[in-house]
Design a protein around this motif. Structure first.
Motif, PDB file in Angstrom:
ATOM      1  N   UNK A  63      31.537  -6.320  93.559  1.00 24.74           N
ATOM      2  CA  UNK A  63      32.878  -5.772  93.781  1.00 24.74           C
ATOM      3  C   UNK A  63      33.420  -6.233  95.134  1.00 24.74           C
ATOM      4  N   UNK A  64      32.559  -6.287  96.144  1.00 23.43           N
ATOM      5  CA  UNK A  64      32.986  -6.782  97.463  1.00 23.43           C
ATOM      6  C   UNK A  64      33.382  -8.259  97.390  1.00 23.43           C
ATOM      7  N   UNK A  65      32.624  -9.035  96.641  1.00 26.98           N
ATOM      8  CA  UNK A  65      32.960 -10.455  96.493  1.00 26.98           C
ATOM      9  C   UNK A  65      34.302 -10.621  95.776  1.00 26.98           C
ATOM     10  N   UNK A  66      34.518  -9.818  94.748  1.00 30.93           N
ATOM     11  CA  UNK A  66      35.798  -9.877  94.030  1.00 30.93           C
ATOM     12  C   UNK A  66      36.940  -9.465  94.953  1.00 30.93           C
ATOM     13  N   UNK A  67      36.705  -8.473  95.792  1.00 30.19           N
ATOM     14  CA  UNK A  67      37.706  -8.023  96.748  1.00 30.19           C
ATOM     15  C   UNK A  67      38.030  -9.143  97.731  1.00 30.19           C
ATOM     16  N   UNK A  68      37.015  -9.841  98.199  1.00 28.13           N
ATOM     17  CA  UNK A  68      37.236 -10.940  99.147  1.00 28.13           C
ATOM     18  C   UNK A  68      38.045 -12.062  98.495  1.00 28.13           C
ATOM     19  N   UNK A  69      37.710 -12.394  97.242  1.00 28.93           N
ATOM     20  CA  UNK A  69      38.479 -13.421  96.541  1.00 28.93           C
ATOM     21  C   UNK A  69      39.939 -12.982  96.363  1.00 28.93           C
ATOM     22  N   UNK A  70      40.147 -11.708  96.023  1.00 30.96           N
ATOM     23  CA  UNK A  70      41.507 -11.191  95.840  1.00 30.96           C
ATOM     24  C   UNK A  70      42.273 -11.222  97.161  1.00 30.96           C
ATOM     25  N   UNK A  71      41.588 -10.933  98.261  1.00 34.16           N
ATOM     26  CA  UNK A  71      42.240 -10.963  99.571  1.00 34.16           C
ATOM     27  C   UNK A  71      42.687 -12.370  99.936  1.00 34.16           C
ATOM     28  N   UNK A  72      41.840 -13.344  99.669  1.00 34.38           N
ATOM     29  CA  UNK A  72      42.192 -14.737  99.961  1.00 34.38           C
ATOM     30  C   UNK A  72      43.386 -15.155  99.114  1.00 34.38           C
TER      31      UNK A  72
END
Length: 146
Positions: A39-48
């Motif tokens: 979920x953190x990785x998905x959040x980071x991708x969404x932020x980028x």
């Protein structure tokens, strides 16, 4: 020859059950940590991706504002996920300690069983050897008597 019987067999079975239960609990905690990490990785991708969209050409002020609000929400979500991950890591470490303790307890009884089994079979082998010697000596004595 009678079969080896370990008098603490029930204790060993309980220790094995406890170990399996602790292993399952550790697996659940590890899975929870993995889900949070994903979920953190998905959040980071969404932020980028949100940052790219915010500064793309052709966007107006409302697009920029919506992008800002989305970035703030992603940041809050990231903080929540980080706190949840930290708590999950603590739970996983506790589960790991429980598992190691259960494994240690099971190994202790297993080693005791192995030791007792080895002693038992050595005694049986000695007894069998003695019996064979007695039979051989008796056969020899009977042959001399005839």
């Amino acid at each position: 020859m009678r079969r080896f019987a370990f008098r603490l067999e029930r204790v060993l079975e309980l220790r094995e059950y406890d170990e399996k239960r602790a292993e399952a609990a550790l697996g659940e905690k590890t899975a929870a940590c993995s889900r949070l990490t994903l979920a953190l990785e998905a959040n980071a991708r969404a932020s980028v991706e949100a940052a790219r969209e915010r500064f793309r050409p052709g966007g107006d002020a409302s697009d920029h504002r919506a992008g800002e609000l989305y970035a703030v929400r992603l940041s809050q979500e990231r903080e929540r996920l980080l706190k949840a991950l930290a708590a999950a890591e603590l739970e996983r470490e506790a589960a790991r300690a429980d598992y190691l303790e259960a494994t240690k307890a099971r190994r202790l009884v297993t080693k005791l069983r192995e030791r007792e089994e080895a002693v038992y079979y050595r005694a049986v082998a000695r007894e069998e050897t003695k019996m064979m010697d007695d039979l051989a000596a008796g056969a020899h004595a009977r042959a001399d008597a005839h």
